[in-house]
Design a protein around this motif. Structure first.
Motif, PDB file in Angstrom:
ATOM      1  N   ALA A  38       6.423  -7.891 -10.215  1.00  0.00           N
ATOM      2  CA  ALA A  38       5.087  -8.988  -9.721  1.00  0.00           C
ATOM      3  C   ALA A  38       6.324 -10.535  -8.822  1.00  0.00           C
ATOM      4  N   ALA A  39       5.465 -11.751  -8.982  1.00  0.00           N
ATOM      5  CA  ALA A  39       5.816 -12.412  -7.689  1.00  0.00           C
ATOM      6  C   ALA A  39       6.753 -13.156  -8.587  1.00  0.00           C
ATOM      7  N   THR A  40       6.862 -13.841  -9.593  1.00  0.00           N
ATOM      8  CA  THR A  40       7.637 -14.372 -10.260  1.00  0.00           C
ATOM      9  C   THR A  40       8.863 -13.630 -11.264  1.00  0.00           C
ATOM     10  N   ASP A  41       8.903 -11.706 -10.574  1.00  0.00           N
ATOM     11  CA  ASP A  41      10.102 -11.168 -11.186  1.00  0.00           C
ATOM     12  C   ASP A  41      11.332 -11.899 -10.052  1.00  0.00           C
ATOM     13  N   ILE A  42      12.347 -10.955 -10.814  1.00  0.00           N
ATOM     14  CA  ILE A  42      13.579 -11.660 -10.125  1.00  0.00           C
ATOM     15  C   ILE A  42      13.886 -10.449  -9.048  1.00  0.00           C
ATOM     16  N   VAL A  43      13.998 -11.061  -7.649  1.00  0.00           N
ATOM     17  CA  VAL A  43      14.466  -9.356  -6.942  1.00  0.00           C
ATOM     18  C   VAL A  43      15.562  -9.469  -5.876  1.00  0.00           C
ATOM     19  N   THR A  75      12.734   3.850   2.228  1.00  0.00           N
ATOM     20  CA  THR A  75      11.714   4.361   3.694  1.00  0.00           C
ATOM     21  C   THR A  75      11.387   2.440   3.770  1.00  0.00           C
ATOM     22  N   THR A  76      10.943   2.556   4.818  1.00  0.00           N
ATOM     23  CA  THR A  76      11.184   0.583   5.241  1.00  0.00           C
ATOM     24  C   THR A  76       9.506   0.347   6.081  1.00  0.00           C
ATOM     25  N   PRO A  77       9.332  -0.407   6.581  1.00  0.00           N
ATOM     26  CA  PRO A  77       8.973  -1.942   5.452  1.00  0.00           C
ATOM     27  C   PRO A  77       9.074  -1.834   4.393  1.00  0.00           C
ATOM     28  N   ILE A  78       9.277  -2.260   3.611  1.00  0.00           N
ATOM     29  CA  ILE A  78       9.292  -2.698   2.041  1.00  0.00           C
ATOM     30  C   ILE A  78       8.394  -4.176   1.595  1.00  0.00           C
ATOM     31  N   THR A  79       7.689  -3.717   0.458  1.00  0.00           N
ATOM     32  CA  THR A  79       6.840  -4.614  -0.566  1.00  0.00           C
ATOM     33  C   THR A  79       7.942  -4.991  -1.508  1.00  0.00           C
ATOM     34  N   GLY A  83       1.715  -9.258  -3.029  1.00  0.00           N
ATOM     35  CA  GLY A  83       2.085 -10.990  -2.908  1.00  0.00           C
ATOM     36  C   GLY A  83       2.497 -10.744  -1.608  1.00  0.00           C
ATOM     37  N   ALA A  84       3.771 -11.141  -1.260  1.00  0.00           N
ATOM     38  CA  ALA A  84       4.933 -10.676  -0.706  1.00  0.00           C
ATOM     39  C   ALA A  84       4.678 -10.009   0.618  1.00  0.00           C
ATOM     40  N   THR A  85       4.845 -10.393   1.881  1.00  0.00           N
ATOM     41  CA  THR A  85       4.794  -9.991   3.098  1.00  0.00           C
ATOM     42  C   THR A  85       5.814  -8.484   3.532  1.00  0.00           C
ATOM     43  N   SER A  86       5.530  -8.181   3.579  1.00  0.00           N
ATOM     44  CA  SER A  86       6.274  -6.534   4.496  1.00  0.00           C
ATOM     45  C   SER A  86       7.284  -6.886   4.522  1.00  0.00           C
ATOM     46  N   ILE A  87       8.490  -6.902   4.475  1.00  0.00           N
ATOM     47  CA  ILE A  87      10.023  -7.186   5.372  1.00  0.00           C
ATOM     48  C   ILE A  87      10.977  -5.466   5.838  1.00  0.00           C
ATOM     49  N   THR A  88      11.424  -5.896   6.834  1.00  0.00           N
ATOM     50  CA  THR A  88      12.561  -4.847   6.762  1.00  0.00           C
ATOM     51  C   THR A  88      13.679  -4.484   6.101  1.00  0.00           C
ATOM     52  N   ARG A  89      13.581  -3.230   5.593  1.00  0.00           N
ATOM     53  CA  ARG A  89      14.471  -2.786   4.253  1.00  0.00           C
ATOM     54  C   ARG A  89      16.123  -3.592   4.729  1.00  0.00           C
ATOM     55  N   PRO A  90      16.806  -4.394   4.265  1.00  0.00           N
ATOM     56  CA  PRO A  90      17.595  -4.592   4.637  1.00  0.00           C
ATOM     57  C   PRO A  90      19.296  -3.713   3.846  1.00  0.00           C
ATOM     58  N   ASN A  91      19.363  -3.380   4.921  1.00  0.00           N
ATOM     59  CA  ASN A  91      20.522  -2.431   4.792  1.00  0.00           C
ATOM     60  C   ASN A  91      22.168  -2.930   5.071  1.00  0.00           C
ATOM     61  N   ASN A 103      13.270 -15.722   4.220  1.00  0.00           N
ATOM     62  CA  ASN A 103      12.694 -15.603   3.320  1.00  0.00           C
ATOM     63  C   ASN A 103      12.743 -16.964   2.211  1.00  0.00           C
ATOM     64  N   THR A 104      11.674 -16.866   1.397  1.00  0.00           N
ATOM     65  CA  THR A 104      11.563 -17.749  -0.016  1.00  0.00           C
ATOM     66  C   THR A 104      11.378 -17.025  -1.409  1.00  0.00           C
ATOM     67  N   LYS A 105      11.528 -17.217  -2.606  1.00  0.00           N
ATOM     68  CA  LYS A 105      11.082 -16.486  -3.829  1.00  0.00           C
ATOM     69  C   LYS A 105      10.432 -15.949  -3.787  1.00  0.00           C
ATOM     70  N   THR A 106       9.253 -16.065  -2.891  1.00  0.00           N
ATOM     71  CA  THR A 106       8.238 -15.110  -2.936  1.00  0.00           C
ATOM     72  C   THR A 106       8.580 -13.724  -2.414  1.00  0.00           C
ATOM     73  N   THR A 107       9.537 -13.432  -2.153  1.00  0.00           N
ATOM     74  CA  THR A 107       9.676 -12.165  -1.379  1.00  0.00           C
ATOM     75  C   THR A 107      10.833 -11.679  -1.942  1.00  0.00           C
ATOM     76  N   VAL A 108      11.970 -12.521  -2.102  1.00  0.00           N
ATOM     77  CA  VAL A 108      14.003 -12.341  -2.007  1.00  0.00           C
ATOM     78  C   VAL A 108      14.165 -13.720  -3.076  1.00  0.00           C
ATOM     79  N   ASP A 109      14.484 -13.229  -3.678  1.00  0.00           N
ATOM     80  CA  ASP A 109      15.194 -13.957  -5.054  1.00  0.00           C
ATOM     81  C   ASP A 109      17.174 -14.328  -5.000  1.00  0.00           C
ATOM     82  N   PHE A 110      17.221 -12.692  -4.493  1.00  0.00           N
ATOM     83  CA  PHE A 110      18.959 -12.680  -4.026  1.00  0.00           C
ATOM     84  C   PHE A 110      19.440 -11.675  -3.416  1.00  0.00           C
ATOM     85  N   ALA A 111      20.276 -12.203  -2.553  1.00  0.00           N
ATOM     86  CA  ALA A 111      21.193 -10.706  -2.355  1.00  0.00           C
ATOM     87  C   ALA A 111      22.697 -10.191  -2.333  1.00  0.00           C
TER      88      ALA A 111
END
Length: 342
Positions: A38-43, A75-79, A83-91, A103-111
């Motif tokens: 979900a958009a509010t989940d921590i990803v 597989t890549t890209p990933i959503t 609601g997020a725009t797909s991005i290349t899978r970060p390796n 990106n913002t918290k709508t796509t990635v919350d932490f690395a």
């Protein structure tokens, strides 16, 4: 690290070793098929070194919003979220942090990062340590490498190229190597394990093999060579070999982790990183990286981040999470959850 911190670390490992079996069920690799966070989940995205334990965290964490972690490869890209725009899978750590910054918290919350806060990091990159790891070197079982190398040997093999054959290693008592060429392999350039290892032994030299291998995996066919050598996360190796968490390509294969400067990286009785190795130059912390603006926002999202990653958050304080860390080879950390930033 101060002696008191080391004592706490060793004590924590001893107390938790018996709880390794608490790691619950099979860990998830990526969100379950058919599930989009979900958009509010921590990803999170990024480091290969800590992806397996984060998959386990995702399986074990029962709080809301939910915790999800995308693997470094696949597989890549990933959503990443609804609601997020797909991005290349970060390796790797570097790619994960770049995705966080871009990106913002709508796509990635932490690395996920196995590299520490660098001198030139943006002020908004907050590095939060959550466990202790170490990086040693691994070689093919039954191959030509000795069981121990010095830091100087590793520098000669990976950096200055002054050691290109096993017979040129003359500082290991009782070892006489053949005059065959060493094949030194490194992970891809976004790898935090690669960056950390080279920060200790020196910048990669022209003698390193052009083939790049996935970090902490012995499954690449090039590693069946008797002369293969590569850096390897000690925690990840313990998780694969002793924790039973190796599967698919994420296995040690023919590679075994070896000693440096006569210091064994693994206590093979208790299946933990040795204190002597973890406090050497080859010991390192591993991190989650968040945006400082998100961490300090004072909203529900900030509360969710701190509920997972702060000193009193789930990873640093929950018994199941701490047992997961040990099961996957990591040591507990006295400074777990204390942000580092510029």
């Amino acid at each position: 690290m101060r002696k008191t911190a080391v004592a706490k670390l060793v004590s924590a490992v001893a107390l938790t070793a018996a709880a390794v079996t608490l790691a619950a069920g099979p860990a998830l690799a990526d969100p379950p098929a058919g599930t989009t966070p979900a958009a509010t989940d921590i990803v999170g995205v990024g480091s290969d070194t800590v992806q397996a334990v984060f998959n386990q965290f995702s399986a074990d964490y029962t709080g809301t919003p939910k915790l999800y972690s995308w693997d470094a490869t696949g597989t890549t890209p990933i959503t990443t979220k609804t609601g997020a725009t797909s991005i290349t899978r970060p390796n790797g750590s570097g790619a994960g942090i770049a995705a966080l910054e871009g990106n913002t918290k709508t796509t990635v919350d932490f690395a996920r990062s196995s590299s520490a806060l660098p001198a030139g990091a943006p002020t908004n990159d907050w590095y939060i340590p959550f466990a202790k790891d170490a990086v040693s070197w691994a070689a093919n079982t039954g191959g030509n490498a000795p069981t121990n190398l010095t830091t100087a040997d590793l520098t000669g093999i990976f950096s200055t190229c002054t050691i290109t054959k096993w017979s040129q290693i003359t500082d290991i008592p009782g070892y006489t190597g053949p005059a065959t060429a060493i094949k030194a392999f490194l992970p891809q350039t976004n790898s935090g394990t690669r960056a950390f290892f080279l920060s200790v032994v020196g910048a990669a030299g022209s003698c390193v093999q052009p083939t790049l291998v996935e970090e902490n995996e012995g499954s690449n066919p090039v590693l069946t060579d008797a002369n293969a050598i590569m850096p390897y996360s000690v925690a990840h190796y313990i998780g694969q070999v002793y924790g039973g968490h190796g599967s698919g390509t994420d296995v040690q294969g023919p590679m075994t982790v070896r000693s440096v400067n006569g210091i064994a990286p693994i206590d093979t009785t208790n299946h933990v990183i040795t204190s002597a190795f973890s406090t050497s130059a080859f010991g390192r912390n591993v991190y989650v990286v968040v945006r400082g603006t998100d961490w300090n926002a004072g909203d529900a999202h900030a509360t969710a981040l701190k509920g997972l990653f702060s000193t009193t958050g789930w990873i640093c304080s929950n018994a199941t999470a701490q047992a997961d860390l040990v099961s996957y080879g990591f040591l507990h950390l006295a400074t777990c959850g204390v942000p580092q930033h510029h």
